[in-house]
Design an enzyme around this catalytic site. Structure first.
Site, short mmCIF file in Angstrom:
data_model
loop_
_atom_site.label_atom_id
_atom_site.label_comp_id
_atom_site.label_asym_id
_atom_site.label_seq_id
_atom_site.Cartn_x
_atom_site.Cartn_y
_atom_site.Cartn_z
N GLY A 9 0.83 -1.22 0.00
CA GLY A 9 0.00 0.00 0.00
C GLY A 9 0.85 1.25 0.00
O GLY A 9 0.59 2.20 0.73
N ALA A 10 1.86 1.26 -0.88
CA ALA A 10 2.79 2.40 -0.91
C ALA A 10 2.35 3.49 -1.90
O ALA A 10 3.09 4.44 -2.13
CB ALA A 10 4.20 1.90 -1.27
N ASP A 59 -2.56 -6.96 -6.20
CA ASP A 59 -3.61 -6.82 -5.20
C ASP A 59 -3.32 -7.84 -4.08
O ASP A 59 -3.19 -9.04 -4.37
CB ASP A 59 -4.96 -7.14 -5.89
CG ASP A 59 -6.16 -6.89 -5.00
OD1 ASP A 59 -6.07 -7.11 -3.78
OD2 ASP A 59 -7.20 -6.49 -5.55
N ASN A 86 0.93 -2.67 5.43
CA ASN A 86 0.15 -1.44 5.60
C ASN A 86 -1.13 -1.42 4.76
O ASN A 86 -2.10 -0.78 5.14
CB ASN A 86 1.07 -0.26 5.21
CG ASN A 86 0.29 1.00 4.90
OD1 ASN A 86 -0.14 1.70 5.81
ND2 ASN A 86 0.10 1.29 3.62
N TYR A 152 -14.79 -3.09 10.29
CA TYR A 152 -13.44 -2.53 10.18
C TYR A 152 -12.70 -2.69 11.52
O TYR A 152 -11.55 -3.14 11.54
CB TYR A 152 -13.49 -1.06 9.77
CG TYR A 152 -12.11 -0.42 9.76
CD1 TYR A 152 -11.16 -0.82 8.82
CD2 TYR A 152 -11.74 0.53 10.70
CE1 TYR A 152 -9.88 -0.27 8.82
CE2 TYR A 152 -10.46 1.08 10.70
CZ TYR A 152 -9.54 0.68 9.76
OH TYR A 152 -8.27 1.21 9.76
N PRO A 182 -2.29 3.53 14.54
CA PRO A 182 -2.56 4.97 14.45
C PRO A 182 -3.99 5.30 14.84
O PRO A 182 -4.90 4.46 14.73
CB PRO A 182 -2.34 5.28 12.96
CG PRO A 182 -1.68 4.07 12.38
CD PRO A 182 -2.12 2.91 13.22
N GLY A 183 -4.18 6.55 15.23
CA GLY A 183 -5.52 7.12 15.39
C GLY A 183 -5.88 7.83 14.10
O GLY A 183 -5.68 7.29 13.01
N LEU A 184 -6.37 9.06 14.23
CA LEU A 184 -6.88 9.79 13.06
C LEU A 184 -5.72 10.33 12.20
O LEU A 184 -5.00 11.23 12.64
CB LEU A 184 -7.72 10.95 13.57
CG LEU A 184 -8.59 11.69 12.57
CD1 LEU A 184 -9.80 10.83 12.20
CD2 LEU A 184 -9.06 13.03 13.17
N VAL A 185 -5.56 9.78 11.02
CA VAL A 185 -4.49 10.23 10.11
C VAL A 185 -5.15 10.73 8.83
O VAL A 185 -5.96 10.00 8.23
CB VAL A 185 -3.54 9.07 9.73
CG1 VAL A 185 -2.31 9.59 8.98
CG2 VAL A 185 -3.12 8.28 10.97
P1 NDP Z 1 -4.89 5.28 1.97
O1 NDP Z 1 -6.22 5.02 1.36
O2 NDP Z 1 -4.28 6.61 1.76
O3 NDP Z 1 -3.86 4.15 1.54
C1 NDP Z 1 -4.23 2.81 1.49
C2 NDP Z 1 -3.18 2.02 0.74
O4 NDP Z 1 -3.56 0.63 0.75
C3 NDP Z 1 -3.08 2.45 -0.71
O5 NDP Z 1 -1.74 2.53 -1.07
C4 NDP Z 1 -3.77 1.32 -1.46
O6 NDP Z 1 -3.13 1.13 -2.71
C5 NDP Z 1 -3.48 0.12 -0.55
N1 NDP Z 1 -4.42 -0.93 -0.77
C6 NDP Z 1 -5.75 -0.94 -0.48
N2 NDP Z 1 -6.31 -2.10 -0.88
C7 NDP Z 1 -5.30 -2.83 -1.45
C8 NDP Z 1 -5.25 -4.11 -2.06
N3 NDP Z 1 -6.33 -4.87 -2.18
N4 NDP Z 1 -4.06 -4.54 -2.54
C9 NDP Z 1 -2.96 -3.77 -2.43
N5 NDP Z 1 -2.94 -2.57 -1.86
C10 NDP Z 1 -4.12 -2.10 -1.38
O7 NDP Z 1 -5.11 5.03 3.54
P2 NDP Z 1 -4.07 5.04 4.76
O8 NDP Z 1 -2.71 5.38 4.33
O9 NDP Z 1 -4.69 5.84 5.82
O10 NDP Z 1 -4.16 3.51 5.20
C11 NDP Z 1 -3.04 2.68 5.34
C12 NDP Z 1 -3.27 1.73 6.51
O11 NDP Z 1 -3.38 2.48 7.70
C13 NDP Z 1 -4.56 0.89 6.40
O12 NDP Z 1 -4.27 -0.42 6.84
C14 NDP Z 1 -5.50 1.59 7.38
O13 NDP Z 1 -6.46 0.71 7.88
C15 NDP Z 1 -4.51 2.03 8.44
N6 NDP Z 1 -4.95 3.10 9.31
C16 NDP Z 1 -5.33 4.33 8.81
C17 NDP Z 1 -5.72 5.32 9.67
C18 NDP Z 1 -6.20 6.66 9.18
O14 NDP Z 1 -6.84 7.39 9.97
N7 NDP Z 1 -5.91 7.06 7.96
C19 NDP Z 1 -5.68 5.12 11.12
C20 NDP Z 1 -5.30 3.79 11.53
C21 NDP Z 1 -4.92 2.85 10.66
P3 NDP Z 1 -3.88 0.86 -4.10
O15 NDP Z 1 -5.22 1.55 -4.03
O16 NDP Z 1 -2.96 1.42 -5.12
O17 NDP Z 1 -3.97 -0.62 -4.16
C1 8X3 Z 2 -8.43 4.35 11.17
C2 8X3 Z 2 -8.74 5.19 12.35
O1 8X3 Z 2 -10.59 5.80 13.95
O2 8X3 Z 2 -10.99 6.17 11.59
O3 8X3 Z 2 -8.14 3.05 11.54
O4 8X3 Z 2 -10.98 3.96 12.49
S1 8X3 Z 2 -10.41 5.28 12.61
#
Ligand code: NDP
Ligand code: 8X3
Length: 254
Positions: A9-10, A59, A86, A152, A182-185
């Site tokens: 998920g980069a 994927d 991630n 979720y 993480p919390g809210l990002v």
């Molecule tokens: P983004 O939506 O910005 O990034 C998500 C990443 O995951 C993308 O790079 C996407 O890439 C990849 N991804 C999603 N589904 C797939 C798949 N089926 N195969 C491969 N890659 C996949 O969200 P975040 O950066 O916020 O999320 C990253 C992680 O952090 C997640 O696990 C999320 O649950 C967790 N998180 C986020 C928080 C927040 O508040 N933002 C808080 C706590 C945890 P692509 O679409 O190119 O496949």
């Molecule tokens: C993402 C943070 O609080 O939106 O895991 O679920 S929250």
């Protein structure tokens, strides 16, 4: 010797920030995600700055594609020192009795089964070399359910437990295992959760200063760069005005 990190998920948010942070710190980077063009753009940008980058578009839900990608690694990319699981997402915020079967399946297949697939594919080589580090991105959402978070939150609780299990199974080795919660990002997370309703996504961050992907990448790197005898098992990282998954103080004037 140079180290290699693989980030799932980069293409966005926390994963992209981790790729940039580890690149900056001198790692060779394997970036993965579904969006090949995003990977190509990031690869180009990091290479200009002198980082060795390998981009693999697949994927994580597709076990065959993930296996083929890992099996295709050139010899000099095969020893992965840090695996950052991630890739993940939330879909919807409906009460459980009204939720979408399809959304549930996507979250479970990505957040739990995708993470397990990558772990199963990458960790055996770490065990063989008796070194490595698996860093799984959990969430405050895994600590306790919040309204509408149901499935979720369940996937992130599973990430915590699965990570704890891996740590037990690797305790006889020097491979370290960490959950970063993480919390809210502010990333694409809420746009994805609300199926592209950007106005609704923006509201999630109203009146509060959220964390950034870079804040989380810094914590991930901290865990990865601790001395070899130090295993950061779990870190909960919240925005200053967030107390847990349900309590967030918003400043109405902002
Ligand atoms: P983004 O939506 O910005 O990034 C998500 C990443 O995951 C993308 O790079 C996407 O890439 C990849 N991804 C999603 N589904 C797939 C798949 N089926 N195969 C491969 N890659 C996949 O969200 P975040 O950066 O916020 O999320 C990253 C992680 O952090 C997640 O696990 C999320 O649950 C967790 N998180 C986020 C928080 C927040 O508040 N933002 C808080 C706590 C945890 P692509 O679409 O190119 O496949
Ligand atoms: C993402 C943070 O609080 O939106 O895991 O679920 S929250």
């Amino acid at each position: 010797m140079k180290k290699t990190v693989l980030v799932t998920g980069a293409t966005s948010g926390i994963g992209e920030a981790c790729a940039r942070k580890f690149a900056q710190e001198g790692y060779d980077i394997i970036i993965t995600g579904r969006r090949a063009q995003h990977l190509a753009d990031l690869k180009k940008e990091l290479e200009v700055k002198g980082t060795r980058v390998l981009a693999l578009a697949f994927d994580v839900r597709n076990r065959k594609a993930a296996t083929a990608a890992i099996n295709s690694l050139p010899l000099d990319w095969q020893q992965i020192d840090v695996l950052i699981n991630n890739a993940g997402l939330a879909l919807g915020l409906e009460p459980e009795y009204e939720g979408s079967f399809e959304d549930w399946e996507t979250m479970i297949d990505t957040n739990i089964k995708g993470l397990l697939t990558m772990t199963r594919l990458v960790v055996p080589r770490m065990v063989k070399h008796n070194s490595g580090h698996v860093i799984n991105i959990g969430s405050v959402a895994g600590d306790a359910a919040y309204a509408g978070g149901n499935v979720y939150c369940g996937t992130k609780a599973a990430v915590k437990t699965i990570t704890d299990g891996l740590r037990i199974d690797l305790a006889h080795t020097s491979v370290r295992v960490t959950t970063v919660k993480p919390g809210l990002v502010e990333t694409n997370f809420s746009n994805v959760r609300f199926h592209g309703d950007d106005a609704r996504a923006d509201k999630v961050y109203h009146g509060v200063k959220p964390l950034t992907g870079t804040d989380i990448a810094d914590v991930v790197f901290y865990a990865a760069s601790a001395p070899a005898h130090v295993q950061i098992a779990e870190v909960l990282v919240l925005a200053t005005h967030q107390a847990n998954g349900s309590v967030l103080h918003r400043d109405a004037s902002k």
